[in-house]
Design a protein around this motif. Sequence first.
Motif, short mmCIF file in Angstrom:
data_model
loop_
_atom_site.label_atom_id
_atom_site.label_comp_id
_atom_site.label_asym_id
_atom_site.label_seq_id
_atom_site.Cartn_x
_atom_site.Cartn_y
_atom_site.Cartn_z
N VAL A 159 0.85 -1.08 0.12
CA VAL A 159 -0.05 -0.08 0.12
C VAL A 159 0.74 1.18 -0.09
CG1 VAL A 159 -1.56 1.22 1.46
CG2 VAL A 159 -1.87 -1.09 1.30
N GLY A 160 0.47 2.29 -0.68
CA GLY A 160 1.12 3.47 -0.54
C GLY A 160 1.59 4.19 -2.17
N GLN A 161 2.60 5.04 -2.04
CA GLN A 161 3.01 5.59 -3.37
C GLN A 161 3.42 4.65 -4.10
OE1 GLN A 161 5.60 8.56 -1.52
NE2 GLN A 161 4.45 10.05 -2.75
N ASN A 162 4.19 3.54 -3.67
CA ASN A 162 4.99 2.33 -4.72
C ASN A 162 3.75 1.73 -5.65
OD1 ASN A 162 3.54 1.10 -2.34
ND2 ASN A 162 5.32 -0.36 -2.33
N GLN A 163 2.16 1.59 -4.93
CA GLN A 163 1.49 1.30 -5.77
C GLN A 163 1.00 2.18 -6.92
OE1 GLN A 163 -2.03 1.13 -3.23
NE2 GLN A 163 -2.72 -0.93 -3.64
N LEU A 164 0.99 3.21 -6.55
CA LEU A 164 0.88 4.40 -7.71
C LEU A 164 2.10 4.47 -8.80
CD1 LEU A 164 -0.41 7.38 -5.49
CD2 LEU A 164 -1.76 5.78 -6.80
N TRP A 165 3.35 4.28 -8.19
CA TRP A 165 4.43 4.26 -8.97
C TRP A 165 4.39 3.10 -10.17
CZ3 TRP A 165 8.09 4.84 -4.21
CH2 TRP A 165 8.09 6.08 -3.82
N VAL A 166 3.92 1.77 -9.56
CA VAL A 166 3.92 0.84 -10.46
C VAL A 166 2.62 1.15 -11.55
CG1 VAL A 166 3.32 -1.62 -10.52
CG2 VAL A 166 5.11 -0.67 -8.95
N THR A 167 1.74 1.47 -11.19
CA THR A 167 0.49 1.63 -11.78
C THR A 167 0.86 2.77 -13.09
OG1 THR A 167 -1.15 1.38 -9.97
CG2 THR A 167 -1.79 2.72 -11.77
N ASN A 168 1.53 3.54 -12.59
CA ASN A 168 1.98 4.67 -13.72
C ASN A 168 3.05 4.39 -14.54
OD1 ASN A 168 -0.20 6.46 -13.06
ND2 ASN A 168 0.68 7.22 -11.22
N PHE A 169 4.06 3.73 -14.21
CA PHE A 169 5.36 3.70 -14.64
C PHE A 169 5.72 2.30 -15.21
CE2 PHE A 169 5.42 7.46 -12.33
CZ PHE A 169 5.75 8.65 -13.30
N TYR A 170 4.88 1.21 -14.87
CA TYR A 170 5.39 0.01 -15.15
C TYR A 170 4.59 -0.46 -16.52
CZ TYR A 170 7.14 -4.84 -14.71
OH TYR A 170 7.58 -6.03 -15.19
N ASP A 171 5.26 -0.79 -17.37
CA ASP A 171 4.67 -0.99 -18.84
C ASP A 171 4.02 -2.57 -18.83
OD1 ASP A 171 3.87 -1.06 -21.28
OD2 ASP A 171 5.81 -1.67 -22.08
N PHE A 172 2.66 -2.47 -18.41
CA PHE A 172 2.05 -3.84 -18.51
C PHE A 172 1.27 -3.99 -19.73
CE2 PHE A 172 1.66 -3.03 -14.00
CZ PHE A 172 2.19 -4.14 -13.35
N SER A 173 1.93 -5.00 -20.60
CA SER A 173 1.46 -5.40 -21.93
C SER A 173 0.45 -6.30 -21.92
CB SER A 173 2.49 -5.76 -22.87
OG SER A 173 3.36 -6.87 -22.36
N ASP A 174 0.20 -7.19 -20.82
CA ASP A 174 -0.48 -8.39 -20.79
C ASP A 174 -1.72 -7.99 -19.39
OD1 ASP A 174 0.76 -9.75 -22.75
OD2 ASP A 174 1.89 -11.05 -21.28
N PRO A 175 -2.89 -8.21 -19.62
CA PRO A 175 -3.98 -7.88 -18.75
C PRO A 175 -3.66 -8.87 -17.65
CG PRO A 175 -4.87 -9.19 -20.63
CD PRO A 175 -3.58 -9.06 -21.04
N ARG A 176 -4.20 -8.42 -16.51
CA ARG A 176 -4.33 -9.33 -15.27
C ARG A 176 -2.73 -9.68 -14.65
NH1 ARG A 176 -8.40 -10.73 -18.37
NH2 ARG A 176 -7.38 -12.83 -19.07
N LYS A 177 -1.92 -8.81 -14.99
CA LYS A 177 -0.54 -9.25 -14.43
C LYS A 177 -0.21 -8.25 -13.03
CE LYS A 177 0.65 -11.76 -17.66
NZ LYS A 177 0.28 -13.59 -17.31
N PHE A 178 -0.82 -7.26 -12.82
CA PHE A 178 -0.79 -6.50 -11.55
C PHE A 178 -1.74 -6.83 -10.42
CE2 PHE A 178 -1.29 -1.89 -10.00
CZ PHE A 178 -0.39 -2.03 -9.11
N ILE A 179 -0.97 -7.44 -9.46
CA ILE A 179 -1.63 -7.65 -8.19
C ILE A 179 -1.43 -6.77 -7.00
CG2 ILE A 179 -1.73 -9.70 -6.46
CD1 ILE A 179 -0.14 -11.43 -8.69
N THR A 180 -2.68 -6.12 -6.88
CA THR A 180 -2.65 -5.11 -5.56
C THR A 180 -4.01 -5.26 -4.86
OG1 THR A 180 -2.56 -2.69 -5.32
CG2 THR A 180 -3.60 -3.51 -7.35
#
Length: 93
Positions: free
Chosen positions: A35-56
């Motif tokens: 929980v926290g800013q790291n959640q936002l950093w990953v959401t905004n700056f990680y390149d998810f090309s496949d769906p359902r790969k982000f677990i939060t």
Amino acid sequence: AIILEEKDTGFVNPKLFVKRLSEKAGKKVYVSTEVGQNQLWVTNFYDFSDPRKFITSAGFGTMGYGLPAAIGASVASKGIRKLSVSKVHLRKR
């Protein structure tokens, strides 16, 4: 588009770190966060090309969620890399 500066400030730029992590980890990876800013950093700056790969925890504020989620993903899906992104506070001395 957000431009990330690569100047040396003596600190790790978390946004740039997540972007570089995304480039190095490849496309076949599950990523979990705490929980926290790291959640936002990953959401905004990680390149998810496949769906359902982000677990939060999706804003529910569940502290301690990231590592167990990565372990669960590891048990459920063999052969795909898992990452857990957590925030650490560091100070200059």
